[in-house]
Design an enzyme around this catalytic site. Structure first.
Site, PDB file in Angstrom:
ATOM      1  N   ASP A  36      26.197 -80.255  -6.217  1.00  0.00           N
ATOM      2  CA  ASP A  36      26.548 -79.226  -5.046  1.00  0.00           C
ATOM      3  C   ASP A  36      27.573 -79.766  -4.163  1.00  0.00           C
ATOM      4  O   ASP A  36      27.228 -80.488  -3.367  1.00  0.00           O
ATOM      5  CB  ASP A  36      25.157 -79.018  -4.357  1.00  0.00           C
ATOM      6  CG  ASP A  36      25.410 -77.949  -3.318  1.00  0.00           C
ATOM      7  OD1 ASP A  36      26.367 -77.153  -3.252  1.00  0.00           O
ATOM      8  OD2 ASP A  36      24.508 -77.555  -2.486  1.00  0.00           O
TER       9      ASP A  36
ATOM     10  N   GLU B 177      31.387 -74.730   3.361  1.00  0.00           N
ATOM     11  CA  GLU B 177      30.420 -73.533   3.037  1.00  0.00           C
ATOM     12  C   GLU B 177      28.950 -74.015   3.307  1.00  0.00           C
ATOM     13  O   GLU B 177      28.177 -73.036   3.606  1.00  0.00           O
ATOM     14  CB  GLU B 177      30.531 -73.697   1.299  1.00  0.00           C
ATOM     15  CG  GLU B 177      29.681 -72.614   0.635  1.00  0.00           C
ATOM     16  CD  GLU B 177      28.193 -73.202   0.364  1.00  0.00           C
ATOM     17  OE1 GLU B 177      27.434 -72.132  -0.072  1.00  0.00           O
ATOM     18  OE2 GLU B 177      27.869 -74.377   0.769  1.00  0.00           O
ATOM     19  N   GLU B 178      28.715 -75.487   3.364  1.00  0.00           N
ATOM     20  CA  GLU B 178      27.472 -75.651   3.841  1.00  0.00           C
ATOM     21  C   GLU B 178      27.019 -75.211   5.342  1.00  0.00           C
ATOM     22  O   GLU B 178      25.887 -75.289   5.697  1.00  0.00           O
ATOM     23  CB  GLU B 178      27.211 -77.124   3.556  1.00  0.00           C
ATOM     24  CG  GLU B 178      27.447 -77.620   2.064  1.00  0.00           C
ATOM     25  CD  GLU B 178      26.348 -77.059   0.971  1.00  0.00           C
ATOM     26  OE1 GLU B 178      25.213 -76.537   1.603  1.00  0.00           O
ATOM     27  OE2 GLU B 178      26.359 -77.258  -0.112  1.00  0.00           O
TER      28      GLU B 178
HETATM   29  N1  TRP Z   1      25.324 -72.281  -1.973  1.00  0.00           N
HETATM   30  C1  TRP Z   1      24.064 -73.137  -1.968  1.00  0.00           C
HETATM   31  C2  TRP Z   1      24.509 -74.450  -1.323  1.00  0.00           C
HETATM   32  O1  TRP Z   1      25.632 -74.854  -1.536  1.00  0.00           O
HETATM   33  C3  TRP Z   1      23.467 -73.382  -2.999  1.00  0.00           C
HETATM   34  C4  TRP Z   1      22.802 -72.216  -3.697  1.00  0.00           C
HETATM   35  C5  TRP Z   1      21.684 -71.477  -3.369  1.00  0.00           C
HETATM   36  C6  TRP Z   1      23.425 -71.044  -4.425  1.00  0.00           C
HETATM   37  N2  TRP Z   1      21.615 -70.097  -3.889  1.00  0.00           N
HETATM   38  C7  TRP Z   1      22.561 -70.000  -4.803  1.00  0.00           C
HETATM   39  C8  TRP Z   1      24.658 -71.143  -5.224  1.00  0.00           C
HETATM   40  C9  TRP Z   1      22.958 -68.921  -5.479  1.00  0.00           C
HETATM   41  C10 TRP Z   1      24.934 -70.125  -6.100  1.00  0.00           C
HETATM   42  C11 TRP Z   1      23.972 -68.914  -6.041  1.00  0.00           C
HETATM   43  O2  TRP Z   1      23.648 -75.227  -0.749  1.00  0.00           O
HETATM   44 ZN    ZN Z   2      26.680 -75.456  -2.590  1.00  0.00          ZN
END
Ligand code: TRP
Ligand code: ZN
Ligand code: CA
Length: 434
Positions: A133, A167-168
């Protein structure tokens, strides 16, 4: 091909009908062959992950927004793209009191009015190096971009990649990118593909259920491998595709699962264990050891398949075309000249986004004022005198809000050369009504 959708009304002022018909441009056909995507070497993707891991290790163990490991990650990706021939742009923003960055990489060429984008967030959380991630998505789209360059792929549509910051912290970078795109640029994006977590160690194969054509492209690839997929449900809107979707852009993407537990039915289907898809989600153990090579390999190939398939042909034009391809010479530093089309058989007013295709051959376009003149004489300036500099030629489709104009009647392209020395001619002028 639906012939009625490609009806071409060629309307001429004057007698040059024969030459004009000979000059008619054949419409692109949906049957044009698409080059097959290359196999993406998973070893290369893994090497990018090793490099991102080293960057985290050298920068306090993470690659988070506002930390040195983030900017180092961005510089690492950018250097590879620059060396491969991409046009890269670093976009800066502020979030939680720290400077953040998006990296945008354009592959030169393709139809500028039909853009396909693939993107991944490049930031990690502060608690770890963020290899699944989202080093996984970042490395896979990087290797796809490099494969485009290696193979000399020349897509019919324009291809653009994005690596998002913060993004986080709530999709901050991608929201910033989308919100700062002029509406006309946003309208040109025919699809956005998102890759966030595609190498989970106990993987599922999830496809986003958004744009049906994009979804089908991914599903076709996995069907060809004999790998079953499911619709992504672990928090729709939890990654950067939401920023694009909220702006009305068709989206799609892949995901191998985060903290949710794999069900026994999913274990039957995909193997693995009935535990979290990623037990190291958002923690310090999200390292290069936290990757399924098989998932990373399959998803990287799926990305390439989608990029090649979705950019391989342009979407055929629909609507009724009125075109004048008779050449009109533009006197140097002289009076305005016009090319005309006579629009008939359209009910009501012109559309709010009327495509006006202008092709002018000229040795210094800064000299030119270019206008669309509606049947009632209202002029819409497409290009002002003094703009465009010393570039040669105009071959652009402008979008005009012509909704206050009756469609039927004689429309003009009016061009005036306002400075001495350089000269040229109107090559063609085309209006497309929906
Ligand atoms: N975007 C989230 C992160 O970066 C991870 C995530 C959770 C996700 N659910 C998702 C990514 C569904 C894509 C689709 O922590
Ligand atoms: Zn992510
Ligand atoms: Ca001139």
């Amino acid at each position: 091909m639906n012939l009625s959708a490609h009806r071409r009304a060629l309307v001429v002022a004057g007698a040059a009908l024969v030459g004009l018909l000979a000059g008619a441009v054949p419409a692109a056909t949906a049957e044009d062959a698409v080059a097959a995507a290359p196999d993406i070497p998973v070893a290369n993707v893994k090497q990018h992950l090793t490099d991102l891991q080293s960057i985290a290790s050298a920068n306090g163990g993470n690659r988070a927004h506002g930390r040195t490991g983030y900017r180092a990650s961005l510089d690492f990706v950018k250097a590879k793209l620059d060396a491969a021939g991409y046009t890269t742009t670093v976009q800066q923003f502020t979030s939680s009191g720290a400077t953040g960055y998006n990296l945008i990489a354009d592959w030169p060429g393709g139809d500028p009015n039909q853009v396909v984008m693939a993107g991944s967030h490049l930031d990690s959380v502060t608690s770890g190096p963020g290899i699944n991630d989202n080093g996984s998505g970042s490395a896979a789209i990087l290797e796809t971009a490099l494969a485009v360059a290696r193979t000399g792929y020349q897509p019919a549509k324009h291809l653009r990649f994005g690596w998002w910051g913060a993004e986080e912290l709530g999709l901050v970078g991608s929201k910033y990118y989308v919100n700062n795109l002029p509406a006309a640029e946003r309208a040109k994006i025919s699809g956005y593909l998102n890759f966030d977590m595609i190498g989970s160690p106990n993987p599922g194969y999830f496809v986003y259920d958004d744009d049906p054509a994009i979804e089908k492209t991914f599903k076709d690839h996995f069907a060809g491998l004999g790998v079953p997929t499911e619709i992504e449900t672990e928090g729709d809107g939890r990654s950067d595709h939401a920023s694009f979707k909220n702006a009305g852009i068709p989206v799609g993407g892949l995901f191998t699962g985060a903290s949710r537990t794999k069900t026994s039915a999913q274990v039957q289907k995909w193997g693995g264990t009935a535990t979290a898809f990623d037990r190291c989600y958002h923690s310090s153990c999200d390292t290069t050891a936290n990757i399924s090579d098989t998932a990373l390999d399959r998803n990287s190939d799926a990305i390439a398949h989608a990029v090649w398939t979705l950019t391989g042909t342009t979407t055929p034009p629909t609507g009724t075309v009125f075109e004048n391809t008779a050449d009109v010479s533009i006197p140097d530093n002289g009076a305005a000249v016009t090319s005309s089309v006579n629009v008939t058989g359209i009910t009501g007013n012109a559309p709010s986004s009327l495509p006006v295709a202008v092709n002018i051959v000229h040795t210094y376009i800064g000299d030119l004022q270019v206008q669309l003149v509606a049947p009632d004489g209202t002029a819409y300036t497409l290009k002002a005198y003094g703009t465009g500099g010393s570039a040669d030629n105009i071959n652009t489709t402008y979008t005009v809000n012509a909704s206050s104009e009756a469609a039927n009647g004689t429309w003009l392209l009016r061009v005036q050369d306002n400075a001495a020395i350089d000269t040229g001619y109107i090559n063609s002028f085309r209006l497309t009504f929906p």
